[in-house]
Design a protein around this motif. Sequence first.
Motif, PDB file in Angstrom:
ATOM      1  N   LEU A   1       8.320  -0.969  -5.007  1.00  0.00           N
ATOM      2  CA  LEU A   1       8.226  -2.317  -5.570  1.00  0.00           C
ATOM      3  C   LEU A   1       8.865  -2.433  -6.592  1.00  0.00           C
ATOM      4  CD1 LEU A   1       4.543  -3.193  -4.454  1.00  0.00           C
ATOM      5  CD2 LEU A   1       6.594  -3.621  -3.069  1.00  0.00           C
ATOM      6  N   GLU A   2       8.663  -1.663  -7.976  1.00  0.00           N
ATOM      7  CA  GLU A   2       9.349  -1.842  -9.153  1.00  0.00           C
ATOM      8  C   GLU A   2      10.969  -1.536  -8.875  1.00  0.00           C
ATOM      9  OE1 GLU A   2       7.582   1.099 -12.090  1.00  0.00           O
ATOM     10  OE2 GLU A   2       5.737  -0.181 -11.841  1.00  0.00           O
ATOM     11  N   GLU A   3      11.232  -0.443  -8.264  1.00  0.00           N
ATOM     12  CA  GLU A   3      12.549  -0.204  -7.935  1.00  0.00           C
ATOM     13  C   GLU A   3      13.406  -1.376  -7.128  1.00  0.00           C
ATOM     14  OE1 GLU A   3      13.050   3.551  -6.135  1.00  0.00           O
ATOM     15  OE2 GLU A   3      11.991   4.468  -7.499  1.00  0.00           O
ATOM     16  N   ASN A   4      12.803  -2.071  -6.446  1.00  0.00           N
ATOM     17  CA  ASN A   4      13.380  -3.090  -5.644  1.00  0.00           C
ATOM     18  C   ASN A   4      13.114  -4.326  -6.401  1.00  0.00           C
ATOM     19  OD1 ASN A   4      14.577  -1.589  -3.462  1.00  0.00           O
ATOM     20  ND2 ASN A   4      12.417  -1.631  -2.654  1.00  0.00           N
ATOM     21  N   ASN A   5      12.602  -4.401  -7.392  1.00  0.00           N
ATOM     22  CA  ASN A   5      12.197  -5.827  -8.082  1.00  0.00           C
ATOM     23  C   ASN A   5      11.349  -6.518  -7.547  1.00  0.00           C
ATOM     24  OD1 ASN A   5      13.609  -4.888 -10.680  1.00  0.00           O
ATOM     25  ND2 ASN A   5      15.532  -5.570  -9.643  1.00  0.00           N
TER      26      ASN A   5
ATOM     27  N   GLU B   1       7.832  -8.517  -7.050  1.00  0.00           N
ATOM     28  CA  GLU B   1       6.768  -8.998  -7.617  1.00  0.00           C
ATOM     29  C   GLU B   1       5.952  -9.524  -6.746  1.00  0.00           C
ATOM     30  OE1 GLU B   1       7.694 -10.850 -11.377  1.00  0.00           O
ATOM     31  OE2 GLU B   1       9.315  -9.299 -11.907  1.00  0.00           O
ATOM     32  N   GLY B   2       4.498  -9.404  -6.924  1.00  0.00           N
ATOM     33  CA  GLY B   2       3.565  -9.967  -6.197  1.00  0.00           C
ATOM     34  C   GLY B   2       3.756  -9.829  -4.770  1.00  0.00           C
ATOM     35  N   ASP B   3       3.171 -10.997  -3.999  1.00  0.00           N
ATOM     36  CA  ASP B   3       3.128 -10.833  -2.374  1.00  0.00           C
ATOM     37  C   ASP B   3       4.506 -11.446  -2.036  1.00  0.00           C
ATOM     38  OD1 ASP B   3       0.705  -9.312  -2.588  1.00  0.00           O
ATOM     39  OD2 ASP B   3      -0.572 -10.956  -2.353  1.00  0.00           O
ATOM     40  N   CYS B   4       5.169 -12.426  -2.642  1.00  0.00           N
ATOM     41  CA  CYS B   4       6.253 -13.066  -2.055  1.00  0.00           C
ATOM     42  C   CYS B   4       7.425 -12.148  -1.760  1.00  0.00           C
ATOM     43  CB  CYS B   4       6.346 -14.650  -3.014  1.00  0.00           C
ATOM     44  SG  CYS B   4       7.137 -13.810  -4.301  1.00  0.00           S
ATOM     45  N   GLY B   5       7.956 -11.352  -2.499  1.00  0.00           N
ATOM     46  CA  GLY B   5       8.799 -10.506  -2.362  1.00  0.00           C
ATOM     47  C   GLY B   5      10.058 -11.016  -3.048  1.00  0.00           C
ATOM     48  N   CYS B   6       9.696 -11.854  -4.037  1.00  0.00           N
ATOM     49  CA  CYS B   6      10.833 -12.662  -4.712  1.00  0.00           C
ATOM     50  C   CYS B   6      11.265 -11.793  -5.985  1.00  0.00           C
ATOM     51  CB  CYS B   6      10.506 -14.046  -4.976  1.00  0.00           C
ATOM     52  SG  CYS B   6       8.954 -14.403  -5.775  1.00  0.00           S
TER      53      CYS B   6
ATOM     54  N   LEU C   1       0.779  -1.141  -0.063  1.00  0.00           N
ATOM     55  CA  LEU C   1       0.068   0.077  -0.088  1.00  0.00           C
ATOM     56  C   LEU C   1       0.903   1.189  -0.081  1.00  0.00           C
ATOM     57  CD1 LEU C   1      -2.929  -0.745   2.474  1.00  0.00           C
ATOM     58  CD2 LEU C   1      -3.161  -0.666   0.110  1.00  0.00           C
ATOM     59  N   ARG C   2       1.973   1.126   0.361  1.00  0.00           N
ATOM     60  CA  ARG C   2       2.862   2.233   0.743  1.00  0.00           C
ATOM     61  C   ARG C   2       3.800   2.361  -0.667  1.00  0.00           C
ATOM     62  NH1 ARG C   2       6.649   1.761   4.397  1.00  0.00           N
ATOM     63  NH2 ARG C   2       6.096  -0.377   5.000  1.00  0.00           N
ATOM     64  N   SER C   3       3.845   1.593  -1.466  1.00  0.00           N
ATOM     65  CA  SER C   3       4.935   1.493  -2.445  1.00  0.00           C
ATOM     66  C   SER C   3       4.799   2.681  -3.719  1.00  0.00           C
ATOM     67  CB  SER C   3       4.405   0.271  -3.482  1.00  0.00           C
ATOM     68  OG  SER C   3       3.125   0.417  -4.199  1.00  0.00           O
ATOM     69  N   ILE C   4       3.914   3.464  -3.474  1.00  0.00           N
ATOM     70  CA  ILE C   4       4.265   4.862  -4.338  1.00  0.00           C
ATOM     71  C   ILE C   4       4.568   5.677  -3.279  1.00  0.00           C
ATOM     72  CG2 ILE C   4       3.225   6.608  -5.709  1.00  0.00           C
ATOM     73  CD1 ILE C   4       3.177   3.907  -7.266  1.00  0.00           C
ATOM     74  N   ILE C   5       5.825   6.406  -3.535  1.00  0.00           N
ATOM     75  CA  ILE C   5       6.435   7.221  -2.764  1.00  0.00           C
ATOM     76  C   ILE C   5       6.867   8.772  -3.422  1.00  0.00           C
ATOM     77  CG2 ILE C   5       7.131   5.675  -1.015  1.00  0.00           C
ATOM     78  CD1 ILE C   5       9.915   6.370  -2.131  1.00  0.00           C
ATOM     79  N   ILE C   6       6.868   9.823  -2.634  1.00  0.00           N
ATOM     80  CA  ILE C   6       7.484  11.066  -3.418  1.00  0.00           C
ATOM     81  C   ILE C   6       8.647  10.881  -3.956  1.00  0.00           C
ATOM     82  CG2 ILE C   6       7.848  13.527  -3.037  1.00  0.00           C
ATOM     83  CD1 ILE C   6       5.470  13.662  -1.056  1.00  0.00           C
ATOM     84  N   LYS C   7       9.037  11.062  -4.968  1.00  0.00           N
ATOM     85  CA  LYS C   7      10.368  10.766  -5.698  1.00  0.00           C
ATOM     86  C   LYS C   7      11.444  11.663  -4.789  1.00  0.00           C
ATOM     87  CE  LYS C   7      12.692  10.767  -9.965  1.00  0.00           C
ATOM     88  NZ  LYS C   7      12.697   9.634 -10.737  1.00  0.00           N
ATOM     89  N   GLY C   8      12.355  11.133  -4.343  1.00  0.00           N
ATOM     90  CA  GLY C   8      13.545  11.395  -3.483  1.00  0.00           C
ATOM     91  C   GLY C   8      13.378  11.333  -2.176  1.00  0.00           C
ATOM     92  N   SER C   9      12.077  10.688  -1.614  1.00  0.00           N
ATOM     93  CA  SER C   9      11.942  10.621  -0.014  1.00  0.00           C
ATOM     94  C   SER C   9      12.619   9.427   0.204  1.00  0.00           C
ATOM     95  CB  SER C   9      10.450  10.653   0.019  1.00  0.00           C
ATOM     96  OG  SER C   9       9.885   9.570  -0.347  1.00  0.00           O
ATOM     97  N   THR C  10      13.060   9.635   1.732  1.00  0.00           N
ATOM     98  CA  THR C  10      13.441   8.339   2.458  1.00  0.00           C
ATOM     99  C   THR C  10      12.209   7.743   3.174  1.00  0.00           C
ATOM    100  OG1 THR C  10      15.397   9.379   2.518  1.00  0.00           O
ATOM    101  CG2 THR C  10      14.845   7.844   4.235  1.00  0.00           C
ATOM    102  N   VAL C  11      12.007   6.528   3.002  1.00  0.00           N
ATOM    103  CA  VAL C  11      10.759   5.680   3.901  1.00  0.00           C
ATOM    104  C   VAL C  11      11.568   5.288   5.371  1.00  0.00           C
ATOM    105  CG1 VAL C  11       9.434   3.918   3.867  1.00  0.00           C
ATOM    106  CG2 VAL C  11      10.134   4.967   1.714  1.00  0.00           C
TER     107      VAL C  11
END
Length: 130
Positions: free
Chosen positions: A119-123, A125-130, A43-53
């Motif tokens: 999620l895309e930046e960290n590759n 996919e899906g719910d498994c995190g693989c 749910l938090r995958s979209i962030i403001i560009k350049g922000s630190t989570v």
Amino acid sequence: MNALDYFNARLQATLSPMDYLMSSKKNPETYFLIDVRNGPEKLRSIIIKGSTVIPQQELHTRLDEIPMDKEIIVYCWDVWCNTAAKVAKHLLEKGYTVKELTGGIAAWQEMNFPVSNTLEENNIEGDCGC
């Protein structure tokens, strides 16, 4: 508190998305933007560009990641969320210079300002995190 005091305090404690975007483009080294939203990563995958989570629930163990020499800008979900206000208060008590980004990620996206997908930046996919 009268109306003038209220508005002065509000302007000292907040920054609009447009003001942040313009100011950070002129002086990017001045600010440190933090996404403090809690909840599932998906749910938090979209962030403001350049922000630190740094989710609010992790803040106490990650203070060393937040520079004391920059103006800290915190944001959460929307105008109805007070997570960023809670984090701002905590950081102010620790001696940081802090403002809350008004409207959170919802206002930022409504204005079509730049975002990133973690999620895309960290590759991931899906719910498994693989």
